[in-house]
Design a protein around this motif. Sequence first.
Motif, mmCIF file in Angstrom:
data_model
loop_
_atom_site.group_PDB
_atom_site.id
_atom_site.type_symbol
_atom_site.label_atom_id
_atom_site.label_comp_id
_atom_site.label_asym_id
_atom_site.label_seq_id
_atom_site.Cartn_x
_atom_site.Cartn_y
_atom_site.Cartn_z
ATOM 1 N N SER A 246 20.774 -7.777 2.702
ATOM 2 C CA SER A 246 21.778 -7.101 2.039
ATOM 3 C C SER A 246 22.954 -6.039 2.664
ATOM 4 O O SER A 246 23.653 -5.269 1.730
ATOM 5 C CB SER A 246 22.129 -7.022 0.865
ATOM 6 N N THR B 181 15.941 -10.959 2.409
ATOM 7 C CA THR B 181 14.881 -10.265 2.249
ATOM 8 C C THR B 181 15.570 -9.489 0.816
ATOM 9 O O THR B 181 16.492 -8.477 2.081
ATOM 10 C CB THR B 181 13.846 -9.696 2.470
ATOM 11 N N SER C 187 16.952 -7.153 -2.818
ATOM 12 C CA SER C 187 16.421 -6.735 -4.487
ATOM 13 C C SER C 187 17.231 -7.772 -4.840
ATOM 14 O O SER C 187 18.584 -8.246 -4.378
ATOM 15 C CB SER C 187 16.944 -5.491 -4.460
ATOM 16 N N PRO C 188 16.512 -8.347 -6.371
ATOM 17 C CA PRO C 188 17.133 -9.968 -6.811
ATOM 18 C C PRO C 188 19.131 -8.916 -7.261
ATOM 19 O O PRO C 188 19.594 -9.937 -7.393
ATOM 20 C CB PRO C 188 16.728 -9.578 -8.213
ATOM 21 N N LYS D 142 21.117 -7.858 -5.590
ATOM 22 C CA LYS D 142 22.309 -8.408 -4.320
ATOM 23 C C LYS D 142 21.969 -9.615 -3.564
ATOM 24 O O LYS D 142 22.094 -9.722 -2.765
ATOM 25 C CB LYS D 142 21.281 -7.124 -2.993
ATOM 26 N N HIS D 143 21.200 -10.986 -4.449
ATOM 27 C CA HIS D 143 20.322 -12.115 -3.929
ATOM 28 C C HIS D 143 21.982 -12.931 -3.881
ATOM 29 O O HIS D 143 21.488 -13.545 -3.540
ATOM 30 C CB HIS D 143 19.896 -12.609 -5.037
ATOM 31 N N GLU D 144 23.272 -12.882 -5.005
ATOM 32 C CA GLU D 144 24.404 -13.784 -4.831
ATOM 33 C C GLU D 144 25.304 -13.336 -3.271
ATOM 34 O O GLU D 144 25.716 -13.687 -3.102
ATOM 35 C CB GLU D 144 25.316 -13.276 -5.973
ATOM 36 N N VAL E 283 23.699 -12.268 -0.734
ATOM 37 C CA VAL E 283 23.186 -12.469 0.849
ATOM 38 C C VAL E 283 23.752 -14.694 0.278
ATOM 39 O O VAL E 283 23.678 -14.784 1.150
ATOM 40 C CB VAL E 283 21.858 -12.399 0.678
ATOM 41 N N ARG E 284 23.214 -15.234 -0.789
ATOM 42 C CA ARG E 284 23.714 -16.462 -0.876
ATOM 43 C C ARG E 284 25.053 -16.996 -0.538
ATOM 44 O O ARG E 284 25.854 -17.643 0.065
ATOM 45 C CB ARG E 284 23.191 -17.191 -2.251
ATOM 46 N N THR F 183 19.350 -18.112 2.541
ATOM 47 C CA THR F 183 18.891 -18.076 0.838
ATOM 48 C C THR F 183 17.972 -16.697 0.649
ATOM 49 O O THR F 183 16.942 -16.309 1.251
ATOM 50 C CB THR F 183 17.206 -18.930 1.050
ATOM 51 N N PRO F 184 18.308 -15.973 -0.101
ATOM 52 C CA PRO F 184 17.574 -15.141 -1.264
ATOM 53 C C PRO F 184 16.088 -14.488 -1.274
ATOM 54 O O PRO F 184 15.913 -15.596 -1.814
ATOM 55 C CB PRO F 184 19.038 -14.914 -1.525
ATOM 56 N N ASP G 35 13.314 -12.365 -2.902
ATOM 57 C CA ASP G 35 12.847 -10.489 -3.656
ATOM 58 C C ASP G 35 11.894 -10.110 -2.152
ATOM 59 O O ASP G 35 10.803 -10.360 -2.186
ATOM 60 C CB ASP G 35 12.779 -10.886 -5.026
#
Length: 311
Positions: free
Chosen positions: A140, A161, A163-164, A166-168, A170-171, A176-177, A179
């Motif tokens: 991210s 990789t 933080s949760p 910022k997973h969206e 990355v997706r 695929t994100p 943690d």
Amino acid sequence: MKVEQVVMVEKGRLATREVELTRDPAKALVRVEAAGVSAGDGELLQGRFYNQPKFPFVSGYDLVGTVVEGPLAGQRVAAMPRTGSWSSLVQLDPATLVPVPDGLDPADAVALVTNGVTALRMIELAKVRAGQTVLVHGASGGVGMLLTQLAVQRGASVVGTASPAKHEAVRALGATPVDYHGEVRVAADVIFDHLGGKHLVASYGLLNRGGTVVAYGNDSGDKTSGPPILPFLVIAGRVAVWQARRVLGLGRGRRAYLFNVKPDKQFAEDLGTVFASGIRVPVVRYPLKEAETALREHLGRKITGKPVLIP
């Protein structure tokens, strides 16, 4: 004489100043429209950069602006002077300037200068190709998001990789994100690691047979003591040992590289390739006088993408 506004770096603090600029007619006078903020600026602030200039100085690795006097007058250009970009006016050698395509916002463009060429060259160094599994640490971040997009463009399956929170993001890049707080267990063909230290050793251990790890930073461990170059010497030593093992037929054929971008003769062509690739990074804009806030929020991982200063 002309007056320019600059962010002067004194040890441990930033100060906005107005200074007189003595015109050099052999150079292009660029009115800066956007300047990048990076982790390296934090190391420069603390006197901990591996190639530290003497205090006081003007920080800022890269910029985008319009030439207002001298060679290339009227053109919007990008450059990577490595210091001096946090300013309203900059004088640069015209040979170091790269044209910026029409319609590309200056802030969006500056996010691609150092980071984009870094990502492109590392993707090419690792020979990323379709069908591979690529692990991007810090997916991210400014470089990580570009690495992810370039790897996806080449048909690789990317795990990033972050933080949760910022997973969206990355997706949305096609990855695929995962943690980064937990243990990462991904068997990868290529890994890009910006952390160094023990983290780099763990990355090497995740490589498939014949895989490649590229180290391009030291964002972990103690940065307050010892020679600033020491962590990079440690990384270089590890890389040399791993490469020697490969040559000797050990290490399951895995490769390791330490990468650092330079504004060399190939830089203009590579940046042009980046501009044309369609990859982009979200930017967070700050007024030049808020450089301290921008740097603090960047180092504190409060933002997604690239912080940019607007004079």
